[in-house]
Design a protein around this motif. Structure first.
Motif, short mmCIF file in Angstrom:
data_model
loop_
_atom_site.label_atom_id
_atom_site.label_comp_id
_atom_site.label_asym_id
_atom_site.label_seq_id
_atom_site.Cartn_x
_atom_site.Cartn_y
_atom_site.Cartn_z
N GLY A 1 34.02 10.17 12.97
CA GLY A 1 33.47 10.11 14.22
C GLY A 1 33.07 11.22 14.83
N GLN A 2 33.55 12.21 14.18
CA GLN A 2 33.33 13.83 14.91
C GLN A 2 32.43 14.72 14.08
OE1 GLN A 2 34.67 14.44 18.00
NE2 GLN A 2 35.51 12.54 18.06
N TRP A 3 31.26 15.26 14.64
CA TRP A 3 30.53 16.17 13.96
C TRP A 3 31.13 17.46 13.83
CZ3 TRP A 3 26.13 14.63 11.75
CH2 TRP A 3 25.89 13.19 12.32
N LEU A 4 31.26 18.21 12.62
CA LEU A 4 31.78 19.04 12.30
C LEU A 4 30.66 20.37 12.42
CD1 LEU A 4 33.71 18.52 8.97
CD2 LEU A 4 34.50 17.93 11.23
N ALA A 5 31.12 21.58 12.21
CA ALA A 5 30.16 22.66 12.24
C ALA A 5 29.25 22.82 11.17
CB ALA A 5 31.13 23.94 12.50
N ALA A 6 27.92 23.11 11.61
CA ALA A 6 26.86 22.92 10.73
C ALA A 6 27.14 23.85 9.41
CB ALA A 6 25.67 23.22 11.36
N GLN A 7 26.87 23.47 8.20
CA GLN A 7 26.58 24.42 7.07
C GLN A 7 25.44 24.73 6.66
OE1 GLN A 7 29.17 20.91 4.95
NE2 GLN A 7 29.44 22.74 3.85
N GLN A 8 25.10 25.79 6.21
CA GLN A 8 23.76 26.40 5.72
C GLN A 8 23.90 26.44 4.26
OE1 GLN A 8 21.93 29.74 6.80
NE2 GLN A 8 19.94 29.27 6.49
N LEU A 9 23.46 25.49 3.41
CA LEU A 9 23.73 25.42 1.95
C LEU A 9 22.58 26.41 1.17
CD1 LEU A 9 24.08 21.49 1.41
CD2 LEU A 9 25.51 23.14 2.30
#
Length: 376
Positions: free
Chosen positions: A251-259
């Motif tokens: 239910g929680q958004w994590l920090a964005a990743q740049q793949l």
């Protein structure tokens, strides 16, 4: 308001332009939100953007609100659809309940296996949701700033950001219901998500009767969001412009990743649990741990990738621009094929082990696998 920069979104915008230019005296978009899609004998040759298997049938979506159903014997018929804007994606959770999304913020719902589609949401309502959120957020932060004084730099920055968001959303609303939605995924008949241009994320818990605008994604640049996928373990993934990937865990958004620097257009989970992300310039990445870590897979092409289908034998087909298709048995070695039709293949579904149903800017084409030309 942010301009279109995502090649995938530009491709879909181009499909709209091509259709409108071929239609004399096309009605304004506002009218298209209220006008049912027209029955057309040539709908299967018009641009199609999405495809899903539904039992032994196929559901196809595309230009002018066209939704087609293909029967196991190859017969096609057109569904009754409440709008005639460009549709971009479709997702069914069972053989009855499905949703489709498209331009001008359209969300459609079918409760009868795709035969009839009603409008649940459009860009006018989305504008209202966003304006309500922005006005509430500005008022809340102004009250906090007033109580804490002018010494809290973080609070003042948050207030500036909220005021900018309000101005931007207000300007966007003046342009009308112009917020393209690009993908949809439902966990069940009640809970689902849609994503789209300018960082748009919407969530419902009641099958689409009510939608909530979600502003809390780690996406301050409001990059376009092209794909959403729920995983078997309950996590949710969203991918989009600039190779960004967003994960929702418990239910929680994590920090964005740049793949990758390349924009991502498609997410798919294979039967063994591996997750693939694919996109611009033959970008292809795989994760073995629900999207925590990713490994790039090199390919012998630079074609952008838009669609994926796993066959019953576990092998994988990928589709892309200029008629390119790739096939792999092991996600390590890929064979490159070229169809005689050089359009952009935006989606693929297997018809048994011998045929592929492909959709794109050239409409629907069913190709025998043995007829594809292998490129060496």
């Amino acid at each position: 308001m942010k301009t279109f920069t995502c090649p995938f979104l530009s491709l879909l915008i181009g499909l709209t332009s091509a259709v409108l230019s071929a239609t004399p005296f096309a009605a304004p978009m506002a009218d298209r939100l209220e006008r049912p899609s027209r029955i057309s004998a040539s709908a299967s040759q018009a641009p199609l953007t999405g495809i899903q298997r539904l039992g032994q049938r196929l559901v196809l979506v595309g230009a002018d609100g066209h939704i087609l159903l293909r029967e196991p014997d190859g017969r096609l018929h057109q569904a009754k659809v409440a709008v005639d804007v460009l549709l971009t994606a479709v997702h069914f959770v069972d053989d009855r309940q499905g949703w489709a999304v498209g331009h001008d913020g359209v969300v459609l719902h079918s409760a009868d296996g795709g035969e009839n589609w009603d409008k649940q949401l459009d860009g006018k309502t989305i504008n209202t949701l966003m304006l309500t959120w922005a006005e509430t957020e500005v008022a809340r932060l102004e009250q906090v700033a007033s109580a804490q004084g002018s010494d809290n730099a973080a609070q003042l920055q948050a207030l500036d950001n909220a005021r900018f968001a309000l101005d931007d959303i207000t300007a966007g609303a003046v342009a009308g219901p112009s917020r393209p939605l690009l993908d949809v995924w439902f966990a069940n008949a009640d809970e689902g998500w849609v994503v789209g241009a300018y960082g748009m994320v919407l969530h419902t818990r009641d099958g689409g009767k009510r939608w909530d605008y979600l502003p809390d994604l780690d996406n301050p640049e409001r990059l376009h969001l092209n794909a959403v996928l729920g995983l078997a373990n309950g996590d949710l993934l969203i991918a989009g412009e600039g190779g960004r990937l967003y994960r929702r865990v418990d239910g929680q958004w994590l920090a964005a990743q740049q793949l990758t620097p390349a924009s991502l257009y498609k997410l798919v989970q294979l039967r063994d649990g591996e997750v693939l992300a694919m996109g611009f310039g033959a970008a292809l990445l795989v994760s073995n741990n629900h999207g925590q870590d990713w490994k790039p897979i090199p390919l012998g092409t630079k074609a952008s990738l838009y669609g994926a289908e796993q066959l019953a034998d576990g092998s994988l087909w990928l589709t892309g621009q200029a008629g390119v298709l790739l096939h792999s048995q092991d996600l390590q070695q890929f064979r490159l094929f070229q169809s005689a039709i050089r359009g952009a293949w935006l989606g693929v579904a297997a018809l048994g082990d011998t045929q592929l149903a492909l959709v794109g800017n050239k409409g629907l084409h069913v190709l025998a696998i043995h007829e594809l030309k292998e490129l060496r």
